[in-house]
Design an enzyme around this catalytic site. Structure first.
Site, mmCIF file in Angstrom:
data_model
loop_
_atom_site.group_PDB
_atom_site.id
_atom_site.type_symbol
_atom_site.label_atom_id
_atom_site.label_comp_id
_atom_site.label_asym_id
_atom_site.label_seq_id
_atom_site.Cartn_x
_atom_site.Cartn_y
_atom_site.Cartn_z
ATOM 1 N N LYS A 112 27.990 -115.252 23.341
ATOM 2 C CA LYS A 112 29.402 -114.702 22.926
ATOM 3 C C LYS A 112 30.517 -115.913 23.186
ATOM 4 O O LYS A 112 31.252 -116.036 22.213
ATOM 5 C CB LYS A 112 29.988 -113.581 23.868
ATOM 6 C CG LYS A 112 31.253 -113.081 23.348
ATOM 7 C CD LYS A 112 31.668 -111.893 24.132
ATOM 8 C CE LYS A 112 32.863 -111.094 23.860
ATOM 9 N NZ LYS A 112 33.117 -109.797 24.861
ATOM 10 N N HIS A 116 32.551 -117.562 19.739
ATOM 11 C CA HIS A 116 33.889 -117.524 19.530
ATOM 12 C C HIS A 116 34.781 -118.711 19.509
ATOM 13 O O HIS A 116 35.884 -118.711 19.850
ATOM 14 C CB HIS A 116 34.348 -116.407 20.531
ATOM 15 C CG HIS A 116 33.900 -114.953 20.192
ATOM 16 N ND1 HIS A 116 32.663 -114.427 20.471
ATOM 17 C CD2 HIS A 116 34.474 -113.862 19.268
ATOM 18 C CE1 HIS A 116 32.598 -113.263 20.007
ATOM 19 N NE2 HIS A 116 33.600 -112.994 19.397
ATOM 20 N N HIS A 128 28.426 -114.256 13.446
ATOM 21 C CA HIS A 128 27.607 -113.283 14.055
ATOM 22 C C HIS A 128 27.946 -111.877 13.529
ATOM 23 O O HIS A 128 28.999 -111.709 12.815
ATOM 24 C CB HIS A 128 27.820 -113.166 15.486
ATOM 25 C CG HIS A 128 29.460 -112.881 15.939
ATOM 26 N ND1 HIS A 128 30.484 -113.915 15.985
ATOM 27 C CD2 HIS A 128 29.997 -111.843 16.336
ATOM 28 C CE1 HIS A 128 31.546 -113.312 16.282
ATOM 29 N NE2 HIS A 128 31.226 -112.024 16.592
ATOM 30 N N ARG A 147 44.050 -103.605 22.722
ATOM 31 C CA ARG A 147 43.291 -104.398 23.598
ATOM 32 C C ARG A 147 44.068 -104.931 25.032
ATOM 33 O O ARG A 147 45.038 -105.118 24.821
ATOM 34 C CB ARG A 147 42.785 -105.679 22.834
ATOM 35 C CG ARG A 147 41.782 -105.453 21.733
ATOM 36 C CD ARG A 147 41.638 -106.271 20.446
ATOM 37 N NE ARG A 147 41.038 -107.372 20.883
ATOM 38 C CZ ARG A 147 39.868 -107.754 21.060
ATOM 39 N NH1 ARG A 147 38.971 -106.750 20.582
ATOM 40 N NH2 ARG A 147 39.215 -109.005 21.419
ATOM 41 N N LYS A 151 41.431 -109.771 27.356
ATOM 42 C CA LYS A 151 40.645 -110.177 26.504
ATOM 43 C C LYS A 151 40.905 -111.792 25.974
ATOM 44 O O LYS A 151 41.883 -112.230 25.869
ATOM 45 C CB LYS A 151 40.845 -109.386 25.182
ATOM 46 C CG LYS A 151 40.582 -107.794 25.440
ATOM 47 C CD LYS A 151 39.110 -107.430 25.602
ATOM 48 C CE LYS A 151 38.252 -107.516 24.335
ATOM 49 N NZ LYS A 151 36.860 -107.122 24.649
ATOM 50 N N CYS A 163 35.805 -102.220 18.686
ATOM 51 C CA CYS A 163 35.409 -103.297 17.924
ATOM 52 C C CYS A 163 34.532 -104.200 18.747
ATOM 53 O O CYS A 163 34.825 -104.619 20.050
ATOM 54 C CB CYS A 163 36.378 -104.472 17.471
ATOM 55 S SG CYS A 163 38.013 -103.441 17.115
ATOM 56 N N SER A 164 33.457 -104.530 18.484
ATOM 57 C CA SER A 164 32.463 -105.538 19.137
ATOM 58 C C SER A 164 31.374 -106.030 18.444
ATOM 59 O O SER A 164 31.305 -106.090 17.255
ATOM 60 C CB SER A 164 31.915 -104.554 20.614
ATOM 61 O OG SER A 164 31.184 -105.415 21.304
ATOM 62 N N GLU A 223 37.382 -115.485 15.718
ATOM 63 C CA GLU A 223 36.327 -114.809 15.084
ATOM 64 C C GLU A 223 35.790 -115.195 13.731
ATOM 65 O O GLU A 223 36.643 -115.826 13.007
ATOM 66 C CB GLU A 223 36.902 -113.416 14.963
ATOM 67 C CG GLU A 223 37.279 -112.578 16.366
ATOM 68 C CD GLU A 223 36.152 -112.012 17.051
ATOM 69 O OE1 GLU A 223 34.998 -112.242 16.590
ATOM 70 O OE2 GLU A 223 36.336 -111.451 18.044
ATOM 71 N N GLU A 225 32.785 -113.365 11.776
ATOM 72 C CA GLU A 225 32.051 -111.931 11.925
ATOM 73 C C GLU A 225 31.690 -111.453 10.398
ATOM 74 O O GLU A 225 32.321 -111.432 9.465
ATOM 75 C CB GLU A 225 32.744 -110.868 12.571
ATOM 76 C CG GLU A 225 33.255 -111.388 13.993
ATOM 77 C CD GLU A 225 33.740 -110.161 14.846
ATOM 78 O OE1 GLU A 225 33.526 -110.117 16.012
ATOM 79 O OE2 GLU A 225 34.548 -109.301 14.142
#
EC number: 5.3.3.2
Length: 309
Positions: A112, A116, A128, A147, A151, A163-164, A223, A225
């Site tokens: 992770k 990021h 990802h 959030r 974070k 969101c993940s 991000e 994604e």
């Protein structure tokens, strides 16, 4: 024996002796790197003196630069990450994201942390798989979360329910009917919002579409994604995890539009996550109408990957 052969032989003995030291404790990623042939093959000598009885090899400082890069990749940048929350830091290295290409084909996995880092996103084009859950209650109100302040990416922004990303493991790699992503969504709703699995059955998640986007968070993080957009209609009890969530609230369509107005006007310091903004601008309200009409299945399009970068 040639000088080159001597160099290779001594280099192998040097690295083997180095790694055999009982006082040496290496992170597993570094251990793999130092045992690899690439480490030995990259040794550069400054000077070689050959005779029948003597060989002297001085290894260049290249070792330290290569080792430093390996350490940063495996453990993070200690100096700049010192202020990172302990829980978030642990997740950064424990979680392995699923790497995909722009057609959503799995091409590998990485931490992770690396997925990021904007530097890695830009240099290696790391993309990802991710998901965004939109949970509605029986009054057709959408559950939003803010959030947490700890974070790493986009702290304190308002966003959709959860969101993940799915992890690189068998149960979350299943492509058929987006089962892997739905399994991951169920897991994260418990982790972030305290919603038990039995309250959000996997077969109740409706995958509506996929989008690809890139969004920097600050100078270091961001991000990139391929995001699965999942809707679910359930009445649930919410118990937010403070490590993940600062606040929650249900909104109807008019209340969300008012929130958007405040964000755009810069009122109350309110911010939205970039992926939530993209969903709002491109899909949400027309899909929400389907939620209220009971025709959500009619809106499903899992063949298209919407490239919104």
């Amino acid at each position: 024996m040639s000088a080159a052969s001597h160099i290779h032989s001594v280099a192998c003995r040097l690295s083997s002796s180095f790694l055999a030291s009982p006082k040496l404790k290496l992170h597993p990623r570094l251990s793999f790197f130092f045992h690899s042939s690439s480490f030995r093959n990259h040794i550069i000598t400054r000077s070689v003196f050959c005779s029948s009885s003597h060989l002297s090899v001085r290894v260049s400082s290249y070792h330290s630069s290569v080792a430093a890069k390996a350490t940063t990749s495996a453990m993070g940048d200690t100096a700049t990450d010192a202020g990172m929350d302990a829980v978030q830091r642990r997740l950064m290295f424990e979680d392995e994201c699923i790497l995909v290409d722009e057609n959503d084909h799995v091409v590998g996995h990485d931490t992770k942390y690396n997925c990021h880092l904007m530097e890695k996103i830009e240099s290696d084009n790391l993309l990802h798989r991710a998901f965004s859950v939109f949970l509605f209650n029986s009054k057709y109100e959408l559950l939003l979360q803010q959030r947490s302040a700890t974070k790493v990416t986009f702290p304190l922004v308002w966003t959709n329910t959860c969101c993940s990303h799915p992890r690189y493991r068998e149960s979350e790699l299943v492509d058929e009917n987006a089962l892997g992503v739905r399994n991951a969504a169920q897991r994260k709703l418990l982790d972030e919002l305290g919603i038990p699995a039995e309250d959000v059955p996997v077969d109740q998640f409706i995958p509506l579409g996929r989008m690809l986007y890139k969004a920097p968070s600050d100078g270091k993080w961001g991000e990139h994604e391929l995001d699965y957009l999942l809707f679910i209609i359930r009445d649930v009890n919410v118990h937010p995890n403070p490590d993940e969530v600062a606040d929650v609230k249900y909104v109807n369509q008019d209340q969300l539009k008012d929130l958007l107005r405040k964000v755009d006007a810069g009122e109350e310091g309110l911010k939205l996550s970039p992926w939530f903004r993209l969903v709002v601008e491109n899909f949400l309200f027309k899909w929400w109408d389907h939620v209220e009409k009971g025709t959500l299945q009619d809106a499903t399009d899992m063949k298209t990957i919407h490239k919104l970068t």
